[in-house]
Design an enzyme around this catalytic site. Structure first.
Site, PDB file in Angstrom:
ATOM      1  N   GLU A  37       1.693   2.538  -8.354  1.00 31.17           N
ATOM      2  CA  GLU A  37       1.857   3.419  -7.194  1.00 31.17           C
ATOM      3  C   GLU A  37       1.208   4.795  -7.362  1.00 31.17           C
ATOM      4  OE1 GLU A  37       2.612   2.184  -4.489  1.00 31.17           O
ATOM      5  OE2 GLU A  37       3.582   0.304  -5.076  1.00 31.17           O
ATOM      6  N   GLU A  54       1.263  -4.596  -0.182  1.00 25.79           N
ATOM      7  CA  GLU A  54      -0.138  -4.903  -0.468  1.00 25.79           C
ATOM      8  C   GLU A  54      -0.403  -6.370  -0.783  1.00 25.79           C
ATOM      9  OE1 GLU A  54       2.081  -3.188  -2.267  1.00 25.79           O
ATOM     10  OE2 GLU A  54       1.753  -3.362  -4.426  1.00 25.79           O
ATOM     11  N   ASP A  75      14.089  -2.218  -7.933  1.00 26.31           N
ATOM     12  CA  ASP A  75      13.865  -1.525  -6.660  1.00 26.31           C
ATOM     13  C   ASP A  75      14.392  -0.084  -6.709  1.00 26.31           C
ATOM     14  OD1 ASP A  75      12.644  -3.770  -5.656  1.00 26.31           O
ATOM     15  OD2 ASP A  75      14.310  -4.393  -4.376  1.00 26.31           O
ATOM     16  N   HIS A  85      -3.547   3.293   1.641  1.00 25.96           N
ATOM     17  CA  HIS A  85      -2.683   3.055   0.487  1.00 25.96           C
ATOM     18  C   HIS A  85      -2.646   1.564   0.119  1.00 25.96           C
ATOM     19  CE1 HIS A  85       0.897   3.870  -2.101  1.00 25.96           C
ATOM     20  NE2 HIS A  85       1.136   2.593  -1.810  1.00 25.96           N
ATOM     21  N   GLU A  86      -2.323   0.739   1.082  1.00 22.63           N
ATOM     22  CA  GLU A  86      -2.190  -0.693   0.765  1.00 22.63           C
ATOM     23  C   GLU A  86      -3.538  -1.289   0.364  1.00 22.63           C
ATOM     24  OE1 GLU A  86       0.735  -1.296   0.271  1.00 22.63           O
ATOM     25  OE2 GLU A  86       1.714   0.169   1.557  1.00 22.63           O
ATOM     26  N   TYR A 141       5.017   7.571  -7.308  1.00 25.39           N
ATOM     27  CA  TYR A 141       3.940   7.738  -6.320  1.00 25.39           C
ATOM     28  C   TYR A 141       3.259   9.104  -6.470  1.00 25.39           C
ATOM     29  CZ  TYR A 141       5.713   3.689  -3.682  1.00 25.39           C
ATOM     30  OH  TYR A 141       6.096   2.428  -3.304  1.00 25.39           O
ATOM     31  N   HIS A 197      -4.387  -0.635  -3.250  1.00 27.84           N
ATOM     32  CA  HIS A 197      -3.741  -1.559  -4.190  1.00 27.84           C
ATOM     33  C   HIS A 197      -4.637  -2.755  -4.539  1.00 27.84           C
ATOM     34  CE1 HIS A 197       0.278  -0.052  -4.947  1.00 27.84           C
ATOM     35  NE2 HIS A 197       0.588   0.039  -3.672  1.00 27.84           N
TER      36      HIS A 197
END
Ligand code: BES
Ligand code: ZN
Length: 552
Positions: free
Chosen positions: A296, A249, A351, A273-274, A359, A277
């Site tokens: 998320e 994003e 990560d 989704h992006e 999510y 953001h």
């Protein structure tokens, strides 16, 4: 003041970076960025600590003294500590990046669609910005930025900012460093509306613009729910297939994998989704990576709302059913600690927190609140949340505190701090069709394939393949699912396609389960290693690290 961020060495309480000015030359032959970052400070104390990772620091304020680079931690990189003479409000760091910078991928011409020009892109989330610029690399330390990028002609540079003119960029809103982004390649633009458009390599552009033609409608749907889009332009950049994620994003310019261009718009929820953001994540940001679910989970919830507004409730529920199915599959393998929304990442790479839990469990929690208090009331609260915390980075605790101002009796303990799904988790059900047909969408094929018995034989796979040609599908989601089943069944006719897929596509979501499945048997592991030898040079450092861990 947010909690200290365990993933940054920086000292924003003493000296805090407010603005970053980059002047960088792109060298494809040396695989490096070289130039300077000028950092404006407020407050400015007597020391400044920045995050770096594999950066060669040449001079600070014109001098090769007055700074030290500490020892390198495998996840965090190395602190750059700078002594500041009294009254210093800005620092000029001259540096160059390493060819192995974890936040950059340098692609040879052969790895691009056009095969004629090299390509560079950055991926700064979670803590990779520090591998291509010295910054206080914490999502709690927001900065504005400007940049001058010197790229070789005829290549085009793009950034997560307003393009002032060719090679000159400005992001006037304070953003977390993980949203600073750069791409350089043979890129062309096609407008979709006055504020939205698509950047891609010339041969990919038309198909991409057609696939993403609803993007302006998506922006309008999100604005109707959560208030004006505040970032000026919203463009999409289609990257080469080695891009390790589905999407990223980056403000003003979402980065996207070409594997969502299915030809039938069936995977455009990635754009929803992006885009979402732009409110959840870019406007209101997780203060630390422990709070990643704030980015998320909210975004996955809003993604559903945008899809519903554009394509109807049925499609949105079908997509959510696929996502909750993926959560259930992944949750079975995750240690209890990683099934909480707010997870402990001490001593770990942030990560690692990127599972379906933040999510989909996050989105389910917000749906629970929506259903409990009613859409009208919850939508109003959510809109006020974005206005209240606009351009701030917040913790899970701050979210709970603000929720309690409107819903004082709500107790989210079980969601935030317990593994699994609480008893009040909404059930997402969708009545999938059972008779396959040419008109089926990606999600219907995925559902149908996933409900097949685990022990399906190679002979049965051959029957399916004859009828539906799965081995040759151009749909990446269906291909990845089919290839997973082919490995399980030992269905040899799909092996050449498996190799071709893994060598061209570097999206971690696909690469990871396929190598994991191969690694379950000695024979599969040998095949995996043979494929990986060819695939690895083309993978992004993030995907390399993931595959290295599986195949070590
Ligand atoms: N912000 C994420 C990508 C990300 C997360 C990169 C953590 C690095 C660390 C992005 O918005 C995202 O969630 N992408 C998903 C696609 C989405 C449709 C679920 C992906 O890439 O799979
Ligand atoms: Zn996301």
């Amino acid at each position: 003041m947010p909690l200290p961020d365990i993933h940054s060495y920086s000292n924003p309480g003493v000296s805090r970076v407010r603005h970053v000015e980059l002047d960088l030359a792109v060298s494809f032959s040396g695989k490096k960025l070289r130039g300077a970052a000028t950092l404006s400070l407020e407050p400015a104390g007597r020391t400044l600590v920045l995050d770096t990772r594999d950066l060669a620091i040449q001079r600070v304020n014109g001098s090769s003294a007055g700074f030290t680079v500490g020892p390198r931690d495998q996840f965090l990189g190395a602190p750059l500590t700078i002594d500041l003479p009294a009254g210093t409000r800005s620092v000029l760091v001259e540096y160059e990046t390493s060819p192995r910078a974890s936040g950059l991928q340098w692609l040879a011409a052969a790895q691009t669609a056009g095969k004629r020009h090299p390509f560079l892109f950055s991926q700064s989330e979670a803590i990779h910005a520090r591998s291509w610029m010295p910054v206080q690399d914490s999502p709690g330390v927001r900065v504005t930025y400007s940049a001058r990028i010197h790229a070789p002609v005829p290549l085009k540079a793009l950034m997560s900012a307003r393009m002032v003119r060719d090679g000159h960029f400005h992001q006037p809103f304070p953003i977390p460093p993980y949203l600073i982004a750069l791409a350089v390649g043979d890129l062309e633009f096609q407008a979709v509306s006055s504020r939205c458009g698509v950047w891609a390599e010339p041969s990919v552009l038309q198909g991409a613009a057609r696939e993403f033609e609803d993007v302006e409608k998506m922006v309008q749907a999100a604005e109707a729910l959560y208030g004006p889009y505040r970032w000026g332009r919203y463009d999409l950049l289609v990257l080469p297939p080695s891009f390790p994620f589905g999407g990223m994003e980056n403000p003003c310019l979402t980065f996207a994998t070409p594997t969502v261009i299915a030809g039938d718009k069936s995977l455009v929820s990635l754009v929803a989704h992006e885009l979402a953001h732009s409110w959840s994540g870019n406007l209101v940001t997780n203060a630390t990576w422990r709070d990643f679910w704030l980015n998320e989970g909210f975004t996955t919830y809003i993604e559903r709302r945008i899809q519903e507004a554009l394509y109807g409730r049925a499609r949105s529920e079908m997509e959510f059913a696929i996502e909750t199915g993926e959560l259930a599959i992944e949750m079975k393998e995750l240690p209890p600690g990683d099934q909480k929304l707010a997870i402990d990442l001490k001593g770990r790479d942030p990560d690692d927190g990127m599972t379906q839990v933040p999510y989909v469990k996050g989105a389910l929690m917000l749906r629970m609140l929506e259903q409990k208090y009613g859409r009208a009331k919850f939508d109003a609260w959510l809109r006020s949340y974005f206005d209240h915390f606009a351009f701030q980075s917040i913790t899970t605790g701050q979210f709970v505190g603000y929720l309690h101002e409107t819903f004082p009796d709500e107790n989210l303990q079980a969601w935030l701090d317990q593994p699994g799904l609480p008893p009040d988790a909404p059930k997402v059900t969708y009545d999938f069709e059972t008779t396959p047909g040419k008109s089926w969408s990606t999600q219907e094929w995925l559902h149908w394939l996933r409900q097949m018995p685990e022990k399906i034989s190679a002979a049965q796979m051959a029957v399916l393949d004859r009828e539906w040609n799965f081995t040759d599908t151009g749909n990446s989601e269906v291909a990845a699912q089919w290839l997973l089943m082919a490995i399980r069944a030992g269905y040899q006719p799909a092996y050449p396609r498996l190799e071709q897929f893994l060598v061209t596509v570097g999206r971690r979501k696909f690469v990871k389960p396929l190598f994991e499945e191969l690694a379950r048997t000695p024979e599969g592991k040998a095949r995996a290693l043979a494929i990986y030898r060819k695939a690895r040079p083309g993978y992004h450092p993030i995907t390399q690290a993931t595959a290295d861990a599986i195949l070590k």
